[in-house]
Each structure stands twice: as C-alpha cells, then as structure tokens.
Motif scaffolding. Sequence first.
Motif, PDB file in Angstrom:
ATOM      1  N   PRO A  71       0.795  -1.232   0.000  1.00 18.55           N
ATOM      2  CA  PRO A  71       0.000   0.000   0.000  1.00 18.55           C
ATOM      3  C   PRO A  71       0.827   1.281   0.000  1.00 18.55           C
ATOM      4  N   ARG A  72       2.074   1.210   0.428  1.00 20.77           N
ATOM      5  CA  ARG A  72       2.909   2.411   0.429  1.00 20.77           C
ATOM      6  C   ARG A  72       3.067   2.984  -0.970  1.00 20.77           C
ATOM      7  N   TYR A  73       3.056   2.121  -1.963  1.00 17.14           N
ATOM      8  CA  TYR A  73       3.385   2.542  -3.320  1.00 17.14           C
ATOM      9  C   TYR A  73       2.190   3.100  -4.078  1.00 17.14           C
ATOM     10  N   LEU A  74       1.100   3.338  -3.366  1.00 24.76           N
ATOM     11  CA  LEU A  74       0.012   4.119  -3.949  1.00 24.76           C
ATOM     12  C   LEU A  74       0.352   5.602  -3.937  1.00 24.76           C
ATOM     13  N   GLU A  75       1.345   5.965  -3.135  1.00 29.31           N
ATOM     14  CA  GLU A  75       1.797   7.358  -3.083  1.00 29.31           C
ATOM     15  C   GLU A  75       2.787   7.609  -4.219  1.00 29.31           C
ATOM     16  N   ASP A  76       2.618   8.722  -4.929  1.00 27.37           N
ATOM     17  CA  ASP A  76       3.460   9.019  -6.087  1.00 27.37           C
ATOM     18  C   ASP A  76       4.944   9.064  -5.727  1.00 27.37           C
ATOM     19  N   GLU A  77       5.256   9.646  -4.593  1.00 29.32           N
ATOM     20  CA  GLU A  77       6.665   9.759  -4.209  1.00 29.32           C
ATOM     21  C   GLU A  77       7.300   8.391  -4.031  1.00 29.32           C
ATOM     22  N   GLN A  78       6.539   7.468  -3.462  1.00 29.54           N
ATOM     23  CA  GLN A  78       7.060   6.121  -3.244  1.00 29.54           C
ATOM     24  C   GLN A  78       7.180   5.342  -4.552  1.00 29.54           C
ATOM     25  N   ILE A  79       6.155   5.427  -5.389  1.00 25.98           N
ATOM     26  CA  ILE A  79       6.176   4.635  -6.622  1.00 25.98           C
ATOM     27  C   ILE A  79       7.265   5.125  -7.569  1.00 25.98           C
ATOM     28  N   LEU A  80       7.594   6.403  -7.514  1.00 26.02           N
ATOM     29  CA  LEU A  80       8.672   6.934  -8.348  1.00 26.02           C
ATOM     30  C   LEU A  80      10.038   6.419  -7.918  1.00 26.02           C
ATOM     31  N   SER A  81      10.131   5.900  -6.705  1.00 27.60           N
ATOM     32  CA  SER A  81      11.411   5.364  -6.212  1.00 27.60           C
ATOM     33  C   SER A  81      11.713   3.980  -6.770  1.00 27.60           C
ATOM     34  N   LEU A  82      10.709   3.330  -7.377  1.00 28.23           N
ATOM     35  CA  LEU A  82      10.930   2.001  -7.944  1.00 28.23           C
ATOM     36  C   LEU A  82      11.796   2.099  -9.192  1.00 28.23           C
ATOM     37  N   SER A  83      12.671   1.130  -9.353  1.00 26.78           N
ATOM     38  CA  SER A  83      13.627   1.171 -10.451  1.00 26.78           C
ATOM     39  C   SER A  83      12.938   1.039 -11.809  1.00 26.78           C
ATOM     40  N   VAL A  84      13.533   1.675 -12.807  1.00 21.45           N
ATOM     41  CA  VAL A  84      13.026   1.570 -14.174  1.00 21.45           C
ATOM     42  C   VAL A  84      13.357   0.186 -14.705  1.00 21.45           C
ATOM     43  N   PRO A  85      12.390  -0.524 -15.297  1.00 19.05           N
ATOM     44  CA  PRO A  85      12.656  -1.894 -15.749  1.00 19.05           C
ATOM     45  C   PRO A  85      13.609  -1.939 -16.934  1.00 19.05           C
ATOM     46  N   ASN A  86      14.363  -3.046 -17.023  1.00 16.50           N
ATOM     47  CA  ASN A  86      15.174  -3.292 -18.203  1.00 16.50           C
ATOM     48  C   ASN A  86      14.258  -3.607 -19.380  1.00 16.50           C
ATOM     49  N   GLN A  87      14.845  -3.693 -20.548  1.00 17.96           N
ATOM     50  CA  GLN A  87      14.061  -4.021 -21.737  1.00 17.96           C
ATOM     51  C   GLN A  87      13.294  -5.316 -21.517  1.00 17.96           C
ATOM     52  N   GLU A  88      11.984  -5.265 -21.697  1.00 16.92           N
ATOM     53  CA  GLU A  88      11.155  -6.428 -21.423  1.00 16.92           C
ATOM     54  C   GLU A  88      11.188  -7.400 -22.586  1.00 16.92           C
ATOM     55  N   HIS A  89      10.989  -8.662 -22.267  1.00 17.69           N
ATOM     56  CA  HIS A  89      10.862  -9.695 -23.276  1.00 17.69           C
ATOM     57  C   HIS A  89       9.654 -10.547 -22.909  1.00 17.69           C
ATOM     58  N   TYR A  90       9.037 -11.120 -23.885  1.00 16.05           N
ATOM     59  CA  TYR A  90       7.790 -11.840 -23.666  1.00 16.05           C
ATOM     60  C   TYR A  90       8.055 -13.259 -23.186  1.00 16.05           C
ATOM     61  N   ILE A  91       7.218 -13.692 -22.246  1.00 16.58           N
ATOM     62  CA  ILE A  91       7.332 -15.036 -21.681  1.00 16.58           C
ATOM     63  C   ILE A  91       5.950 -15.660 -21.650  1.00 16.58           C
ATOM     64  N   SER A  92       5.849 -16.873 -22.118  1.00 21.40           N
ATOM     65  CA  SER A  92       4.613 -17.638 -22.002  1.00 21.40           C
ATOM     66  C   SER A  92       4.887 -18.887 -21.178  1.00 21.40           C
ATOM     67  N   VAL A  93       3.939 -19.256 -20.337  1.00 21.08           N
ATOM     68  CA  VAL A  93       4.111 -20.391 -19.439  1.00 21.08           C
ATOM     69  C   VAL A  93       2.906 -21.308 -19.541  1.00 21.08           C
ATOM     70  N   PHE A  94       3.171 -22.597 -19.589  1.00 25.55           N
ATOM     71  CA  PHE A  94       2.090 -23.585 -19.573  1.00 25.55           C
ATOM     72  C   PHE A  94       2.508 -24.753 -18.702  1.00 25.55           C
ATOM     73  N   ALA A  95       1.604 -25.221 -17.856  1.00 29.50           N
ATOM     74  CA  ALA A  95       1.889 -26.378 -17.004  1.00 29.50           C
ATOM     75  C   ALA A  95       0.609 -27.169 -16.799  1.00 29.50           C
ATOM     76  N   THR A  96       0.736 -28.474 -16.866  1.00 25.67           N
ATOM     77  CA  THR A  96      -0.417 -29.345 -16.604  1.00 25.67           C
ATOM     78  C   THR A  96       0.078 -30.627 -15.953  1.00 25.67           C
ATOM     79  N   LYS A  97      -0.724 -31.167 -15.074  1.00 26.31           N
ATOM     80  CA  LYS A  97      -0.344 -32.413 -14.403  1.00 26.31           C
ATOM     81  C   LYS A  97      -0.791 -33.643 -15.178  1.00 26.31           C
ATOM     82  N   ASN A  98      -1.531 -33.425 -16.276  1.00 22.30           N
ATOM     83  CA  ASN A  98      -1.996 -34.532 -17.101  1.00 22.30           C
ATOM     84  C   ASN A  98      -2.832 -35.496 -16.259  1.00 22.30           C
ATOM     85  N   ARG A  99      -2.508 -36.791 -16.264  1.00 22.50           N
ATOM     86  CA  ARG A  99      -3.349 -37.761 -15.546  1.00 22.50           C
ATOM     87  C   ARG A  99      -2.906 -38.014 -14.111  1.00 22.50           C
TER      88      ARG A  99
END
Length: 364
Positions: A109-137
């Motif tokens: 909840p602290r990061y609802l404040e603009d001053e706090q959220i601006l302190s979060l680091s800028v992300p590196n270049q994003e890349h797409y990830i897809s995930v699939f998992a199933t336990k089957n039988r």
Amino acid sequence: MEQHLDKYKSFFKHFLSLVNPADQLPVKITICNIKKLEVIGSILDWILQYLKSWNCPDSLITPLAKIILDEVKPILKTSECPYYSQELEVYSSLQLMQYVISKIQEICPRYLEDEQILSLSVPNQEHYISVFATKNRRRYMEDCHVIIRDLQKLFNIKDIGCINYYAIFDGHNGSGAAAYAAAHLHQFLAESPFYPMHPEQALCEAFKATDKHLLEKEDSQMAKSGTTAVCILWHQTEKMLYSAWVGDSEAILVKKGHIFRLVEPHKANRTDEQDRIKNMGGAVIFWCTVWRVNGQLAITRAIGDSEHKSCIISTPDVGSLQLEGDEDFIILACDGLWDCVEYTEAAQLVYEHVVSSPGKKKKY
C-alpha cells in the motif's frame, strides 16, 4: 507518469482492494522446518509465489521482492527471532511464512503514493514469456518452473549487468525434490563464490549443493523423490547464454527458423551414461520398452533420488553460447512435451502464435 508506473499503480490498487489479511495459507509450503542456509531461498519462494498469484507485473516482481526481503531480513537474527528454535536450529516455516506475507501486505500500500512509486527502479528491456503447465493424468502436480528477471538485483550483486534465470524441474516419486530445487537452486547459484565471474562453475556448484541439502532433508523425512532440471542464464548485457541440466528436460534456441539444441538429455539409452553407471556398480536394463537405471529410472542424472545415488549423479552438463542479437526465442520443457512434439513442430507453433498475436503478451 511513465507507462510502467501506470501499470505498477494499477497493480497496487488492485491488490489493496482485494487483499485478505486473514488468509493464513496463501502460498504452498513444502518444508516444515527451515535451516539457516535455506531461509533466504524459502522466503523468496513465498514472495514470488504470492506476487505472481496477484498477477504482479513481471518487471515489478524483482524490485518489489528485494524490498520485501530487505525488510524481512532483520527478523532473521536468530538471537531475537520468534520463529527460530535455538534447540533445533531451524525456523518454523508456517510462522515465518505468515510474517513474510504480512510484510508484503504492509509494504504494497505504500506505493500508492506518487513519491514512493517513483522510487521504484526503471525496468530493463522487457521480453515476452509464455508459461504452460499441466499435471496430465497424475493426481497432483510434481513439476515446477522458475522465472527470475534481474537475478543480480534480487541478491544485491552489483555491476554485472542484467542476468535472467529460467528453470524447469520435472519431479518424480513426489513433488518434494522439484519444489526444493525450484526454491533453492538459484539461491545457491547466487551465493556461490564462483558467481558471477564463472557462471558455468557456479551452476555446477549450485546443482551439487541443491542435491546435497535436499538429500539431507529427505533422509530426515524418509522421502525419496527426485527431479530433472534444466536452467538457463541469459546475460543480456554481455549477450551470453549459459545452460545447465540433469535428466531429460530440454531446451532449444530458435533463430531464423533454425533450431539449436542447448541440451543433450541424460537418458539411459546413452552408451556413455550406461558405461558410467556400470563402472559405478549400477545396471541399465531394458524394461517396458525403455532403458532404465537399475530397472527403474529412465534418466541417468537427477537432483535427489537417494535410493539410486550410487549411480544417479547430480553433476550437470553445462554449456555457453555467444548471442548475436537476432535470435527469436528459447523453449524450455520437460519430456512431457518433447516425447510428443518434435523440435520443429514446437518452433512452428511459437512462430504461428507470434504472427497471429503480434505485440501481445500472453501467459497460459
């Protein structure tokens, strides 16, 4: 406000509107009592589980997890930690987990404040990830996967650029080994004295450490599970790809329609592995259409499998590859995919999905 900050603020608002502080078991606990050397990995595992269950943006998970971990660490001082048994020299996982979750609920909840959220680091270049998992039988899921962006930031390792970690664990004879490796292999990797300067040697040490501590824990709990493992380290800054594996889970890299195998699976039909096992006093038997170690396991290397440890080793094969920047994607999967789908078919399916949904990120 920049686009990533809008995304972050939306997550925090959603979290605050729906979080239930009374939920006492919001994540899976696989270890009842945690040793000192396991505590950081366990805490990070709970944090990552919890944040992902709330669909936390991928680029926010690592910086937020580090903030949470840094605020949890002071309570771990054993002389004053209420969740630590001096007599048994272990942490109570249930009590510690509840404390960690309460800290997440306090911090977000602290990061609802603009001053706090601006302190979060800028992300590196994003890349797409897809995930699939199933336990089957199967009655329950025995496999695990781990995705960690900016591994070095999570463990406060400075000045080495951006390194991403991806891993798949295909468990057998229970889920314990896969869950343990998913929580601790990257921890032991980051804590290795060889990391980050010698990543291949660090990967070998991490596999051996994970196996050693898992066997000690399972021996005390009368458990005998095992898991394959394949993990990839992608050093974005240096454009290097490192791979390490035991067992028959595999990874391929696809570039301009060409497929490059990153893994040579440790199957019991490999003559070099058969010779090694026989030299160690084991046997390889053709049973139920498959070559098997001691007539049981179809793989020759694994983490865990205490009853076969005389010949089932945890020493991984490792490899490295210099990237040129025009690679298309990597696929990591266990034998549940590769036994049914050819490399070319898997690559074609990914290409078709990218073409049909350009610019869109999907998780399955």
